[in-house]
Design a protein around this motif. Sequence first.
Motif, PDB file in Angstrom:
ATOM      1  N   PHE A  28     -54.456   8.142  21.593  1.00  0.00           N
ATOM      2  CA  PHE A  28     -53.156   8.567  21.068  1.00  0.00           C
ATOM      3  C   PHE A  28     -53.205  10.022  20.619  1.00  0.00           C
ATOM      4  CE2 PHE A  28     -52.194   3.913  20.273  1.00  0.00           C
ATOM      5  CZ  PHE A  28     -51.178   3.872  21.209  1.00  0.00           C
ATOM      6  N   HIS A  29     -54.338  10.417  20.029  1.00  0.00           N
ATOM      7  CA  HIS A  29     -54.505  11.820  19.634  1.00  0.00           C
ATOM      8  C   HIS A  29     -54.521  12.720  20.862  1.00  0.00           C
ATOM      9  CE1 HIS A  29     -55.815  15.369  17.515  1.00  0.00           C
ATOM     10  NE2 HIS A  29     -56.941  15.425  18.214  1.00  0.00           N
ATOM     11  N   LEU A  30     -55.229  12.288  21.908  1.00  0.00           N
ATOM     12  CA  LEU A  30     -55.270  13.051  23.156  1.00  0.00           C
ATOM     13  C   LEU A  30     -53.881  13.161  23.775  1.00  0.00           C
ATOM     14  CD1 LEU A  30     -56.820  14.408  25.486  1.00  0.00           C
ATOM     15  CD2 LEU A  30     -57.255  12.129  26.422  1.00  0.00           C
ATOM     16  N   LEU A  31     -53.128  12.067  23.767  1.00  0.00           N
ATOM     17  CA  LEU A  31     -51.775  12.079  24.312  1.00  0.00           C
ATOM     18  C   LEU A  31     -50.891  13.061  23.555  1.00  0.00           C
ATOM     19  CD1 LEU A  31     -49.642  10.912  26.225  1.00  0.00           C
ATOM     20  CD2 LEU A  31     -49.254   9.082  24.549  1.00  0.00           C
ATOM     21  N   GLY A  32     -51.001  13.067  22.232  1.00  0.00           N
ATOM     22  CA  GLY A  32     -50.208  13.994  21.431  1.00  0.00           C
ATOM     23  C   GLY A  32     -50.536  15.442  21.741  1.00  0.00           C
ATOM     24  N   GLU A  33     -51.836  15.740  21.899  1.00  0.00           N
ATOM     25  CA  GLU A  33     -52.244  17.105  22.225  1.00  0.00           C
ATOM     26  C   GLU A  33     -51.778  17.497  23.624  1.00  0.00           C
ATOM     27  OE1 GLU A  33     -53.749  19.359  20.272  1.00  0.00           O
ATOM     28  OE2 GLU A  33     -53.538  17.933  18.629  1.00  0.00           O
ATOM     29  N   MET A  34     -51.818  16.556  24.564  1.00  0.00           N
ATOM     30  CA  MET A  34     -51.348  16.840  25.913  1.00  0.00           C
ATOM     31  C   MET A  34     -49.858  17.145  25.932  1.00  0.00           C
ATOM     32  SD  MET A  34     -53.639  16.918  28.289  1.00  0.00           S
ATOM     33  CE  MET A  34     -52.604  16.683  29.734  1.00  0.00           C
ATOM     34  N   LEU A  35     -49.091  16.391  25.160  1.00  0.00           N
ATOM     35  CA  LEU A  35     -47.652  16.651  25.074  1.00  0.00           C
ATOM     36  C   LEU A  35     -47.388  18.034  24.509  1.00  0.00           C
ATOM     37  CD1 LEU A  35     -46.320  13.190  23.804  1.00  0.00           C
ATOM     38  CD2 LEU A  35     -46.049  14.182  26.090  1.00  0.00           C
ATOM     39  N   SER A  36     -48.174  18.423  23.501  1.00  0.00           N
ATOM     40  CA  SER A  36     -48.040  19.762  22.925  1.00  0.00           C
ATOM     41  C   SER A  36     -48.360  20.826  23.966  1.00  0.00           C
ATOM     42  CB  SER A  36     -48.981  19.906  21.723  1.00  0.00           C
ATOM     43  OG  SER A  36     -48.962  21.219  21.214  1.00  0.00           O
ATOM     44  N   CYS A  37     -49.363  20.563  24.800  1.00  0.00           N
ATOM     45  CA  CYS A  37     -49.742  21.504  25.855  1.00  0.00           C
ATOM     46  C   CYS A  37     -48.618  21.658  26.875  1.00  0.00           C
ATOM     47  CB  CYS A  37     -51.026  21.025  26.525  1.00  0.00           C
ATOM     48  SG  CYS A  37     -51.745  22.196  27.690  1.00  0.00           S
ATOM     49  N   PHE A  38     -47.999  20.551  27.248  1.00  0.00           N
ATOM     50  CA  PHE A  38     -46.897  20.615  28.211  1.00  0.00           C
ATOM     51  C   PHE A  38     -45.679  21.320  27.616  1.00  0.00           C
ATOM     52  CE2 PHE A  38     -49.167  17.360  30.670  1.00  0.00           C
ATOM     53  CZ  PHE A  38     -48.933  17.830  31.956  1.00  0.00           C
ATOM     54  N   VAL A  39     -45.457  21.154  26.325  1.00  0.00           N
ATOM     55  CA  VAL A  39     -44.367  21.877  25.665  1.00  0.00           C
ATOM     56  C   VAL A  39     -44.595  23.380  25.791  1.00  0.00           C
ATOM     57  CG1 VAL A  39     -43.335  22.426  23.428  1.00  0.00           C
ATOM     58  CG2 VAL A  39     -43.722  20.045  24.058  1.00  0.00           C
ATOM     59  N   MET A  40     -45.837  23.827  25.529  1.00  0.00           N
ATOM     60  CA  MET A  40     -46.159  25.242  25.663  1.00  0.00           C
ATOM     61  C   MET A  40     -45.994  25.717  27.108  1.00  0.00           C
ATOM     62  SD  MET A  40     -46.743  26.469  22.733  1.00  0.00           S
ATOM     63  CE  MET A  40     -47.284  28.062  23.334  1.00  0.00           C
ATOM     64  N   TYR A  41     -46.321  24.844  28.057  1.00  0.00           N
ATOM     65  CA  TYR A  41     -46.160  25.192  29.474  1.00  0.00           C
ATOM     66  C   TYR A  41     -44.693  25.480  29.791  1.00  0.00           C
ATOM     67  CZ  TYR A  41     -45.375  24.396  34.453  1.00  0.00           C
ATOM     68  OH  TYR A  41     -44.948  24.506  35.751  1.00  0.00           O
ATOM     69  N   PHE A  42     -43.796  24.621  29.343  1.00  0.00           N
ATOM     70  CA  PHE A  42     -42.377  24.815  29.636  1.00  0.00           C
ATOM     71  C   PHE A  42     -41.802  26.007  28.874  1.00  0.00           C
ATOM     72  CE2 PHE A  42     -42.721  20.291  30.920  1.00  0.00           C
ATOM     73  CZ  PHE A  42     -42.239  20.432  32.214  1.00  0.00           C
ATOM     74  N   VAL A  43     -42.352  26.298  27.706  1.00  0.00           N
ATOM     75  CA  VAL A  43     -41.919  27.491  26.979  1.00  0.00           C
ATOM     76  C   VAL A  43     -42.261  28.745  27.789  1.00  0.00           C
ATOM     77  CG1 VAL A  43     -42.370  28.935  24.947  1.00  0.00           C
ATOM     78  CG2 VAL A  43     -42.007  26.478  24.674  1.00  0.00           C
ATOM     79  N   TRP A  44     -43.517  28.814  28.264  1.00  0.00           N
ATOM     80  CA  TRP A  44     -43.928  29.980  29.048  1.00  0.00           C
ATOM     81  C   TRP A  44     -43.224  30.027  30.404  1.00  0.00           C
ATOM     82  CZ3 TRP A  44     -45.858  34.153  27.202  1.00  0.00           C
ATOM     83  CH2 TRP A  44     -46.623  34.115  26.044  1.00  0.00           C
ATOM     84  N   LEU A  45     -42.937  28.877  30.967  1.00  0.00           N
ATOM     85  CA  LEU A  45     -42.191  28.845  32.221  1.00  0.00           C
ATOM     86  C   LEU A  45     -40.817  29.474  32.036  1.00  0.00           C
ATOM     87  CD1 LEU A  45     -42.086  27.902  35.179  1.00  0.00           C
ATOM     88  CD2 LEU A  45     -41.174  25.708  34.351  1.00  0.00           C
ATOM     89  N   ALA A  46     -40.178  29.159  30.910  1.00  0.00           N
ATOM     90  CA  ALA A  46     -38.877  29.751  30.611  1.00  0.00           C
ATOM     91  C   ALA A  46     -38.991  31.256  30.408  1.00  0.00           C
ATOM     92  CB  ALA A  46     -38.288  29.092  29.362  1.00  0.00           C
ATOM     93  N   VAL A  47     -40.079  31.696  29.779  1.00  0.00           N
ATOM     94  CA  VAL A  47     -40.295  33.132  29.563  1.00  0.00           C
ATOM     95  C   VAL A  47     -40.433  33.860  30.897  1.00  0.00           C
ATOM     96  CG1 VAL A  47     -41.920  34.852  28.669  1.00  0.00           C
ATOM     97  CG2 VAL A  47     -41.326  32.846  27.280  1.00  0.00           C
ATOM     98  N   PHE A  48     -41.235  33.321  31.798  1.00  0.00           N
ATOM     99  CA  PHE A  48     -41.458  33.976  33.089  1.00  0.00           C
ATOM    100  C   PHE A  48     -40.203  33.938  33.963  1.00  0.00           C
ATOM    101  CE2 PHE A  48     -45.889  33.827  31.951  1.00  0.00           C
ATOM    102  CZ  PHE A  48     -46.452  34.904  32.638  1.00  0.00           C
TER     103      PHE A  48
END
Length: 272
Positions: A28-48
């Motif tokens: 569950f901790h790993l899943l939470g961290e992965m979701l946070s990573c994907f959130v950052m991915y979509f943030v940077w995708l929007a920036v680019f």
Amino acid sequence: MRRFLRIYLPFSKAGIQEMMAYRFNFFFHLLGEMLSCFVMYFVWLAVFESSDSSTFMGFSMTDMTVYLFISFMASFLTYSDGAINIGEEIRDGSIVMRMIKPVNFDMYFLFHELGSRVVVAGIVLVPMCIGVELYKFFVTGAVMFSLPNFALFMVSLILAYLVSFYFNVCYGFLAFFLKNLWGSSVLKDAVISFLSGSKIPLAFMPPVLKTVLSVLPFASLSYTPVMLYMGLYDVPTIIWSVSLQVFWLVFFWGLSKLIWRLATKRLCVQGG
């Protein structure tokens, strides 16, 4: 060496057993961290996508994606919860039992954590690296994997974990003086997450700030291993960065010994 391993390897086995016993908590901790990573991915995708250029500070979106996921993996593998464990033992007084046992205090925590890190590496390291390399292959159409870069990454990752461990040991010893580390631990983790470059590459910082942060120990925890994996360092920079990791490892190891000698003279247990 054989006697040393005979004493401390059982602690690693205990760490593995503890990880397996609480495996759902880990997942569950790993899943939470992965979701946070994907959130950052979509943030940077929007920036680019909103930028007029396909690159930003020398990073393409492909580079940024690799950076985010390898940085997530490096942060996850080098995370050390020694500070919390040490702080709790100091708070409840159980640390006195470790002080009278004929084992090295930090070696006990190190080998106990190494057991759990082996399990984490088996679950996270290989799948994440394969996933990143497949992503690069589908985007570029070529195999981008570099064995020398991966070897440097692994060496740097091990050094990063040891720096993280002894830094957290030093921080955990503050419980001798602060009594409780919970609140300050939240602040510590947030500051390290930013200063280590796990959220924003240090290359994106202003030149002066980038220079300062690259010398501090936090860059050794995440930024250095990731940049080595991506092959973005030349030979002099590789030597400098790895040497800096070794320096901070020796520094925090020595500091932990000094704090231990000073702090054990004033052990005060809450309610005791």
